[in-house]
Each structure stands twice: as C-alpha cells, then as structure tokens.
Design a protein around this motif. Structure first.
Motif, PDB file in Angstrom:
ATOM      1  N   ASP A 646    -116.195  -5.522  53.721  1.00 39.70           N
ATOM      2  CA  ASP A 646    -115.088  -4.685  53.231  1.00 39.70           C
ATOM      3  C   ASP A 646    -114.767  -5.065  51.786  1.00 39.70           C
ATOM      4  OD1 ASP A 646    -113.062  -2.857  53.078  1.00 39.70           O
ATOM      5  OD2 ASP A 646    -111.609  -4.050  54.196  1.00 39.70           O
ATOM      6  N   ILE A 647    -115.753  -4.920  50.941  1.00 37.01           N
ATOM      7  CA  ILE A 647    -115.675  -5.413  49.567  1.00 37.01           C
ATOM      8  C   ILE A 647    -114.470  -4.843  48.822  1.00 37.01           C
ATOM      9  CG2 ILE A 647    -116.878  -5.436  47.355  1.00 37.01           C
ATOM     10  CD1 ILE A 647    -119.510  -5.319  48.985  1.00 37.01           C
ATOM     11  N   PHE A 648    -114.172  -3.570  49.020  1.00 37.56           N
ATOM     12  CA  PHE A 648    -113.119  -2.913  48.249  1.00 37.56           C
ATOM     13  C   PHE A 648    -111.809  -2.754  49.032  1.00 37.56           C
ATOM     14  CE2 PHE A 648    -117.219  -1.317  46.603  1.00 37.56           C
ATOM     15  CZ  PHE A 648    -117.151  -1.865  45.330  1.00 37.56           C
ATOM     16  N   ARG A 649    -111.666  -3.523  50.135  1.00 34.38           N
ATOM     17  CA  ARG A 649    -110.415  -3.546  50.911  1.00 34.38           C
ATOM     18  C   ARG A 649    -109.986  -2.143  51.344  1.00 34.38           C
ATOM     19  NH1 ARG A 649    -107.310  -8.414  49.901  1.00 34.38           N
ATOM     20  NH2 ARG A 649    -108.414  -9.789  48.454  1.00 34.38           N
ATOM     21  N   ASN A 650    -110.896  -1.415  51.968  1.00 28.67           N
ATOM     22  CA  ASN A 650    -110.612  -0.028  52.340  1.00 28.67           C
ATOM     23  C   ASN A 650    -110.422   0.177  53.833  1.00 28.67           C
ATOM     24  OD1 ASN A 650    -110.564   1.069  49.784  1.00 28.67           O
ATOM     25  ND2 ASN A 650    -112.732   1.568  49.761  1.00 28.67           N
ATOM     26  N   THR A 651    -110.333  -0.905  54.613  1.00 28.42           N
ATOM     27  CA  THR A 651    -110.138  -0.727  56.049  1.00 28.42           C
ATOM     28  C   THR A 651    -108.657  -0.467  56.321  1.00 28.42           C
ATOM     29  OG1 THR A 651    -111.978  -2.249  56.427  1.00 28.42           O
ATOM     30  CG2 THR A 651    -110.634  -1.671  58.323  1.00 28.42           C
ATOM     31  N   ILE A 652    -108.275   0.772  56.066  1.00 24.62           N
ATOM     32  CA  ILE A 652    -106.894   1.233  56.240  1.00 24.62           C
ATOM     33  C   ILE A 652    -106.941   2.509  57.083  1.00 24.62           C
ATOM     34  CG2 ILE A 652    -104.798   2.035  55.089  1.00 24.62           C
ATOM     35  CD1 ILE A 652    -105.771   0.514  52.582  1.00 24.62           C
ATOM     36  N   TYR A 653    -106.132   2.547  58.120  1.00 24.43           N
ATOM     37  CA  TYR A 653    -106.085   3.712  58.997  1.00 24.43           C
ATOM     38  C   TYR A 653    -104.720   4.387  58.853  1.00 24.43           C
ATOM     39  CZ  TYR A 653    -110.047   1.437  61.327  1.00 24.43           C
ATOM     40  OH  TYR A 653    -111.250   0.827  61.608  1.00 24.43           O
ATOM     41  N   THR A 654    -104.718   5.680  58.622  1.00 25.74           N
ATOM     42  CA  THR A 654    -103.469   6.443  58.643  1.00 25.74           C
ATOM     43  C   THR A 654    -103.620   7.594  59.630  1.00 25.74           C
ATOM     44  OG1 THR A 654    -104.071   7.948  56.853  1.00 25.74           O
ATOM     45  CG2 THR A 654    -103.007   5.880  56.233  1.00 25.74           C
ATOM     46  N   VAL A 659     -95.816  15.308  68.744  1.00 24.00           N
ATOM     47  CA  VAL A 659     -95.919  15.565  70.174  1.00 24.00           C
ATOM     48  C   VAL A 659     -94.536  15.387  70.788  1.00 24.00           C
ATOM     49  CG1 VAL A 659     -96.559  13.164  70.684  1.00 24.00           C
ATOM     50  CG2 VAL A 659     -97.191  14.982  72.282  1.00 24.00           C
ATOM     51  N   ASN A 660     -94.195  16.240  71.756  1.00 26.88           N
ATOM     52  CA  ASN A 660     -92.861  16.240  72.372  1.00 26.88           C
ATOM     53  C   ASN A 660     -91.757  16.401  71.327  1.00 26.88           C
ATOM     54  OD1 ASN A 660     -93.767  15.937  75.035  1.00 26.88           O
ATOM     55  ND2 ASN A 660     -93.864  13.706  74.833  1.00 26.88           N
ATOM     56  N   ASN A 661     -92.040  17.189  70.279  1.00 25.17           N
ATOM     57  CA  ASN A 661     -91.093  17.446  69.184  1.00 25.17           C
ATOM     58  C   ASN A 661     -90.735  16.189  68.402  1.00 25.17           C
ATOM     59  OD1 ASN A 661     -90.818  20.269  69.668  1.00 25.17           O
ATOM     60  ND2 ASN A 661     -89.443  19.807  71.391  1.00 25.17           N
ATOM     61  N   ILE A 662     -91.590  15.165  68.489  1.00 24.83           N
ATOM     62  CA  ILE A 662     -91.392  13.926  67.730  1.00 24.83           C
ATOM     63  C   ILE A 662     -92.560  13.800  66.763  1.00 24.83           C
ATOM     64  CG2 ILE A 662     -91.200  11.410  67.858  1.00 24.83           C
ATOM     65  CD1 ILE A 662     -90.179  11.823  70.760  1.00 24.83           C
ATOM     66  N   SER A 663     -92.265  13.784  65.485  1.00 23.12           N
ATOM     67  CA  SER A 663     -93.316  13.695  64.472  1.00 23.12           C
ATOM     68  C   SER A 663     -93.408  12.270  63.949  1.00 23.12           C
ATOM     69  CB  SER A 663     -93.033  14.660  63.316  1.00 23.12           C
ATOM     70  OG  SER A 663     -91.790  14.371  62.715  1.00 23.12           O
ATOM     71  N   SER A 664     -94.631  11.832  63.666  1.00 30.47           N
ATOM     72  CA  SER A 664     -94.822  10.450  63.216  1.00 30.47           C
ATOM     73  C   SER A 664     -95.878  10.390  62.128  1.00 30.47           C
ATOM     74  CB  SER A 664     -95.235   9.550  64.382  1.00 30.47           C
ATOM     75  OG  SER A 664     -96.560   9.830  64.774  1.00 30.47           O
ATOM     76  N   ARG A 665     -95.767   9.344  61.330  1.00 30.48           N
ATOM     77  CA  ARG A 665     -96.742   9.027  60.289  1.00 30.48           C
ATOM     78  C   ARG A 665     -96.990   7.526  60.360  1.00 30.48           C
ATOM     79  NH1 ARG A 665     -93.794  10.037  56.458  1.00 30.48           N
ATOM     80  NH2 ARG A 665     -93.365   7.969  55.601  1.00 30.48           N
ATOM     81  N   ALA A 666     -98.213   7.133  60.681  1.00 31.65           N
ATOM     82  CA  ALA A 666     -98.526   5.718  60.904  1.00 31.65           C
ATOM     83  C   ALA A 666     -99.557   5.233  59.896  1.00 31.65           C
ATOM     84  CB  ALA A 666     -99.049   5.504  62.321  1.00 31.65           C
ATOM     85  N   ARG A 667     -99.479   3.923  59.591  1.00 28.40           N
ATOM     86  CA  ARG A 667    -100.424   3.291  58.677  1.00 28.40           C
ATOM     87  C   ARG A 667    -100.762   1.903  59.217  1.00 28.40           C
ATOM     88  NH1 ARG A 667    -100.101   0.190  53.641  1.00 28.40           N
ATOM     89  NH2 ARG A 667    -101.780   0.819  52.206  1.00 28.40           N
ATOM     90  N   TYR A 668    -102.069   1.619  59.380  1.00 25.99           N
ATOM     91  CA  TYR A 668    -102.535   0.339  59.913  1.00 25.99           C
ATOM     92  C   TYR A 668    -103.409  -0.343  58.865  1.00 25.99           C
ATOM     93  CZ  TYR A 668    -101.186   2.448  64.378  1.00 25.99           C
ATOM     94  OH  TYR A 668    -100.490   3.066  65.389  1.00 25.99           O
ATOM     95  N   LEU A 669    -103.086  -1.587  58.550  1.00 23.35           N
ATOM     96  CA  LEU A 669    -103.899  -2.390  57.646  1.00 23.35           C
ATOM     97  C   LEU A 669    -104.652  -3.425  58.466  1.00 23.35           C
ATOM     98  CD1 LEU A 669    -101.387  -3.091  54.722  1.00 23.35           C
ATOM     99  CD2 LEU A 669    -103.130  -1.317  54.860  1.00 23.35           C
ATOM    100  N   VAL A 670    -105.977  -3.456  58.303  1.00 28.67           N
ATOM    101  CA  VAL A 670    -106.815  -4.381  59.065  1.00 28.67           C
ATOM    102  C   VAL A 670    -107.356  -5.448  58.123  1.00 28.67           C
ATOM    103  CG1 VAL A 670    -108.841  -4.597  60.548  1.00 28.67           C
ATOM    104  CG2 VAL A 670    -107.421  -2.544  60.665  1.00 28.67           C
TER     105      VAL A 670
END
Length: 704
Positions: A646-654, A659-670
């Motif tokens: 992961d030379i350029f530190r790009n292991t990021i998940y968004t 669902v069920n009228n609940i909206s979310s925005r998530a971000r995971y750093l590995v």
C-alpha cells in the motif's frame, strides 16, 4: 510516524532493487565456471499464475508469496480476492463469498487464520465449482498443502518484522518428516500484532429528527499462537489415511476512543467514549481422512470426518464524558460465544471405459452455538442477561456424471440439501427460530474444444449462501450511547442462479457471467425510538442481479511475467425499504509483474484497483493499491524478502446508502501501509527413496 519516512524507505528500496539488477547482470568471469561437470540438471521454471477457463491457480510454495506470514494478507494479494476491512470475511469479485477448502475438507475463516503459509503448496480460485462441493457459494478457494515425494527431513524457521503505524512481529516454525509411506508435519507460529484502525459514520434519522456523527479509533495489542500437526500414511498406490489438527489462540487488549456529535431535535451532545476491552478468540479443528480404491467395483472412495470448536470472550468497561464534564462509567459488558461443528462426508468415483466418470456421495453436518450476554448499566442501575441457543443440521447428497464425446466435454450434476434450523432463549420453551427446508441445486457444464489452443465452456448452476454462525448470535459491540454494532438471528440464506460462458485461447480467456440472487445479505439499520439507540446490523434484501465480463490476460517476455485480470461489472441491489439510486458498470483490475533476475533475485510489482461502484442501494469509492517486493535466495538455506505494501496509503473504504429511511455515510481507514522484511532459514536433508509416489498430481485432488 514521520510522513517522510515511507518516502525515504521507498527510495531506499528502489535503489536496492536497481543495485540488485545492476549487480545481477554483471558478467561472470570465465574462470569461475568449473571445468568439470559431474551432473547436468534440467529444470522447468514454474509459473506463479496459471489460467484454465477463468480459474486461476497460484503456486505459493515457489513464489514470493511464500514469505507473507499471514494467510489473510496472502489472499488479499491474489487476483479477484477481496478481504473485508475488518478481516472477518472474504469475497471474490463478481461472485460474493466463496467456499474455502483445505485439501479435501471444507474450512472457514478460522481455519484460514490457523493455517501456516509455509504449509501451502497452491491456491486455486475456482469460479464454476461442481456438484461435489456444498451448494453454498458461487466460487471456491481451494488450498492444497505440501506433501513430500522423497524421504526427507526439513525444517523452516521464519522471522518477519513488519512496520505499520506500530511494529508487528511474526515468528514461524514449520517442520516435516517423511520416511517411506509415512509423513509427519508440524507448525508453530507466534505473532505479536499491534493493528490500528479508524472509521467514522455520519447518519440522519429524519423521522426522529436526529443528526449524528462519530469517529472511532482502536489500538490493539494482539498475541497469537498458531499451531498444527498432521500425520499422512500412504497405504498403497491408491489408498491413504491422514489425521490433522490445527488451532489458534488469540488474545487481544485494545482501547477504543470515540468522539460523537449527536443532535436530537433541539438537544445537542458532544460525547467522548472510552472503553477498555479484553478479547480472546480460540479455535481448534481436527479431521480424519481415509481414501481407498474398492477394486471389486473399480470405485475410488473417500471418507472424511471433521470437528471444530470456536469460542470467543469479549469484556468491555465503557466510560462516557458528556459535553466535556468528566468520564463516568456507563456499562460493564461481558459477552461469550461458542460454536461446535461436527461433519462427515463420503465421496465415491467410478470411471468407465468410454471416458464417463460418475461421482456421487453425501454429507452430514451439525452445528450448535451458544451466546451469553451479560451487561450491567450503571446509569440505570440494572443488569441485563440472557442466553441464546442455536442449532443447525444439514444433510446432503449429490450425483454428478461427466465425460467427453469427441470434442465435446460435459458435466451434469444434482445436489439435494435438507437444512434444519432452530434458535431459542434458554428461558423460553418455544423456539424463536424454527426452519426446515429442502432444496435442489442443479449444475451443468459443456465444453467445446475448437482445436488444441481454443475452447469454449458454458455453465449453469444454482447455489445457496448461508450466514455465518456469529452473525446469528446475540453479540453486540458498544460504540457510543447512541450506536451499537449488532447481529440478526433472523437472517436467512441467499439463493443464486448463475449462467456463464468462457472462451479460452492458450492461457488467455474472456468470460461472461449473468446472475440473479434472491434474499442477498447486506447492511441494515434498526432504530429503537424509546432508547434513541441505532443498531447497525444485517438483513436479507429482496434481490440482486447483474453481469460481469472478465478478461484474464497473462503473458511472458524474457525475464518478465505479467498476469492481468480485468472485470467489467454491473451489480444492482434492490429492496423496498432501501433507497435505490443508480446502478452503473464499474471496472476491477489486477496486475502482477514478476521479474526473474540473475543471481536468484525476484522483483514483484503488483497493483489492483476498482473504479467508483454504484450498485443500486450502495455507493462505494474508487481505490488503487500498489505493492512491491524484492526476494533473494541466499545459498541453499536462506531466503530474504523485502516488501512495501500500500505504497500510496490508498486502502480507504467509503460507503453511502439509505435504508429504513436512515441515510449514512461511512469511511474506514485500514492500516495497510507496511514495510516488512522476512527471513526464512531451511535445513534438513532429502535423499532418494525407492518408494515412488506416482499418484501425486495436482489434477487428482478429490475436490476440484
């Protein structure tokens, strides 16, 4: 870590590689060559990757991958394989969660974690498994372990120093002894891991007028003991008996820091949550295999028995600080989970003179799990405890007929499975979950050989994917006063229909796959409006459908071997309770570039990536990950591998979804940015044996 340190190390590694290449290409003085040749050995260079009808096979034992100390890290570097950010699941691009087989036995994530990489010979990614496999899953990861062909004693000691945000260390010992028909092997690994992880989620609950966001960081200190032993006895040319046992002891102490903003109508709170956590995860697995040729009916028979146990204990002491006041103890959480699985299988195979092959057999498995939940709430001064018991049994039988008529090969199979599931609280008399269902899973394949270099395959299969046992428990993870990671005891299986066709030319192939899934499992939100607590869990969505166009393009030019996988995928996930945005085609790509240099240097540059994914309900970010390594064999006994991942530190998940009228925005750093150095020392002796193991052939595996 200093931001310039990875750059300096990268430059150093590149200079080292260039220096190695320059030195390796230096002309050898003529007088260094012996004038007398006592023996001439002709060897054929083994390919790291081979492709057959879209199924990719990786030679781990004879490649740079043998230096990777962790089996999940090894899988994450292979084409098409995706390891989840929490390292709890594996998926194949365009195929979902695969079955895992180690030799002839079905395995799981715990078996993978308890496996020594030094014991792996090959890994094959099978995208069109036959009816012999469990109907669960659209793909199979088949791991074949090493077996010696000659009398030998060999021991390998490995040491890997890994530098991420924190230092990690892996020490391994692997030994095998073979004398005549008997082979014994053992492994022991001691790992000290210190992973770091961070994720954040922002969500809105319009019906309750709630807006919230949290950011959580965890620093873990893990001790792992991985062990295994096995005995293999080859009775004669066709019969063998083997016993294996492996396990893992995992102890983890970790602190979790969470910063939360929560607005509930006009009430605004900023909360700092700190929790001390102690976790243990222990796993042990054992199996007995017996293979015999029944000469009276000219049939090969395989019988296997397997027993596994996994237990987990999670203790947490949670403290909250509301609006910069003071930390106060909130909850004392004590949770335990235990599952036992027993299974037995029998496979029979008969070959007829006209190239017809008949395979049939059966399997029975039984699982029993228990979840103990005990939580004391200091604010309410009350204790909540319950025990949940779960049982599942599966009885299956299959029959498959395959053969070849002129240039047309065929395989037709049918598998029938009956599943019985029950779940209840210990205090209840009636079952909360009570299911009994029987399903048929047909599979068919036709292959046409156009000539010696070109062929076409057409496949159809119906399969099933069941939720893992821990997803059906009552275990929950406290994040903050408003958010909990939970499970769902009501999860049901996913049913999948797939049709595909492959055109292969030499070692290159193109594959088209169409699929439709019923009741796929994805993330869900459940809101408790009485306690204002949101639970993040999973549920069965209504349907999923899509298609993939996959290209596998390997080639070799002098010292350079290149393997490429490209997949154009369109996936559409739908549910009445989820907001459907759009579904668009995205690209997954993988490239491995191996350079075989003189003086036994090997340089590998690999990268994989995926463009932005819009899959109906879910929207995920694009990624591009680069890894490289330089390996050197020193003499007969030493191997050294230097890696930068992961030379350029790009292991990021968004991820975004509603669902069920609940909206979310998530971000995971590995924490995947890693510099490591691995040393492996081998010693022992190998001598010629009169015993010839003629039947040792990768293509003769019972499971394929």
């Amino acid at each position: 870590m200093n931001i310039y340190l990875p750059i300096k190390l990268l430059v150093t590694l590149l200079l080292f590689c260039l220096s190695a290449i320059a030195n390796a290409q230096t002309e050898i003085p003529k007088d260094s060559i012996s004038k007398e040749l006592n023996e001439v050995v002709v060897t054929q260079e083994k390919k790291t990757f081979t492709n057959s009808n879209g199924n990719i096979k990786i030679d781990v034992a004879n490649s740079v991958y043998s230096s990777i100390p962790d089996p999940l890290d090894l899988l994450s570097r292979l084409p098409l394989v995706q390891v989840s950010s929490d390292r709890e699941s594996i998926s194949i691009v365009g195929k979902g969660n695969p079955l895992i087989y180690i030799d002839n036995q079905k395995a799981g994530m715990n078996d993978m974690n308890a496996l020594a990489v030094a014991d792996i010979k090959t890994i094959e990614i099978i995208q069109n498994p036959s009816s012999k496999y469990e109907a669960e899953g659209r793909a199979v990861i088949l791991i074949t372990r090493k077996l010696s062909k000659k009398d030998s004693f060999k021991t390998e000691i490995s040491e890997t120093a890994s530098f991420k945000k924190h230092y990690n260390n892996y020490l391994g010992f692997n030994s095998n002894f073979k004398k005549g028909k008997l082979e014994w092997k053992a492994n022991f690994n001691y790992n000290r891991r210190n992973p770091w992880e961070n994720h954040s989620i922002a969500y809105q609950i319009p019906q309750a007028d709630i807006v919230s966001e949290y950011d959580v960081t965890a620093n873990s200190h893990i001790k792992q003991y991985v062990f295994g032993a096995g005995l293999f006895y080859k009775i004669n040319e066709d019969d063998y008996f083997s016993v294996n046992i492996n396990g893992k002891i995992h102890d983890d102490a970790f602190g979790i820091h969470t910063f939360t903003f929560n607005q509930n109508q006009n009430a605004v709170n900023n909360v700092f949550t700190f929790s001390d956590n102690l976790s243990s995860k222990n796993f042990i697995n054992s199996f007995v295999n017996y293979a015999r040729k029944l000469k009276s009916i000219d049939t090969k028979m395989f019988v296997g028995f397997q027993g596994s146990n996994f237990n987990q204990h999670l203790w947490s002491l949670v403290q909250n600080n509301f609006n910069e006041t003071a930390l106060k103890i909130s909850q004392d959480r004590d949770q335990r989970f235990n599952v036992d699985v027993l299974s037995g299988r029998i496979d029979l195979e008969k070959k007829f003179k006209n190239e017809i092959n008949w395979e049939y057999g059966g399997l029975y498995s039984a699982a029993k799990s228990k979840s103990d939940y005990d939580v004391f709430d200091y604010e309410k001064n009350e204790n909540t405890s319950f025990d949940y018991h779960f049982k599942e049994s599966n009885l299956a039988a299959y029959s498959q007929l395959s053969g070849k008529f002129k240039k047309v090969g065929f395989s037709v199979g049918l598998r029938v499975e009956n599943t019985n599931v029950s779940g209840k609280y210990s205090t209840d008399t009636a079952s909360l979950i009570d299911k009994n269902y029987t399903n048929l899973f047909p599979k068919a394949q036709l292959s046409f050989s156009i000539d010696s270099t070109k062929s076409i395959n057409v496949d159809y299969s119906k399969s099933i994917s069941r939720p893992n046992y821990s997803s059906l428990s009552m275990i929950g993870t406290y994040i903050n006063p408003y958010f909990i990671y939970g499970s769902n005891i009501n999860l049901g299986p996913t049913f999948m229909d797939v049709i595909s066709t492959v055109f292969q030319y030499h070692d290159k192939s193109v594959k088209l796959t169409l699929y439709k899934n019923k009741n796929p499992i994805y993330q869900d939100f459940a809101f408790d409006n009485q306690n204002n607590v949101l639970t993040f869990t999973e549920k069965n969505f209504q349907k999923e459908s899509g298609y993939n166009i996959e290209f596998t393009l390997p080639f070799t030019y002098k010292i350079w071997t290149n393997t490429n996988s490209l997949i154009f995928a369109t996936n559409k996930i739908e549910d009445d309770l989820a907001l459907f945005n759009s579904s668009k085609t995205y690209l997954y790509y993988y490239s491995n570039n191996t350079f075989k240099l003189p003086k036994e240097f090997t340089f590998v540059l690999s990268f994989w990536g995926v463009t932005k994914q819009k899959e109906g309900v879910f929207e995920r970010n694009a990624k591009l990950i680069f890894d490289m390594s330089l390996a050197k064999k020193i003499g007969k006994n030493w191997n050294c591998t230097l890696s930068y991942n992961d030379i350029f530190r790009n292991t990021i998940y968004t991820e975004r979804f509603t669902v069920n009228n609940i909206s979310s925005r998530a971000r995971y750093l590995v924490d995947a940015n890693e510099i490591s150095i691995a040393l492996r020392y081998s010693f022992g002796k190998i001598k010629e044996s009169e015993y010839k193991e003629k039947s040792v052939n990768d293509n003769e595996s019972r499971i394929r």
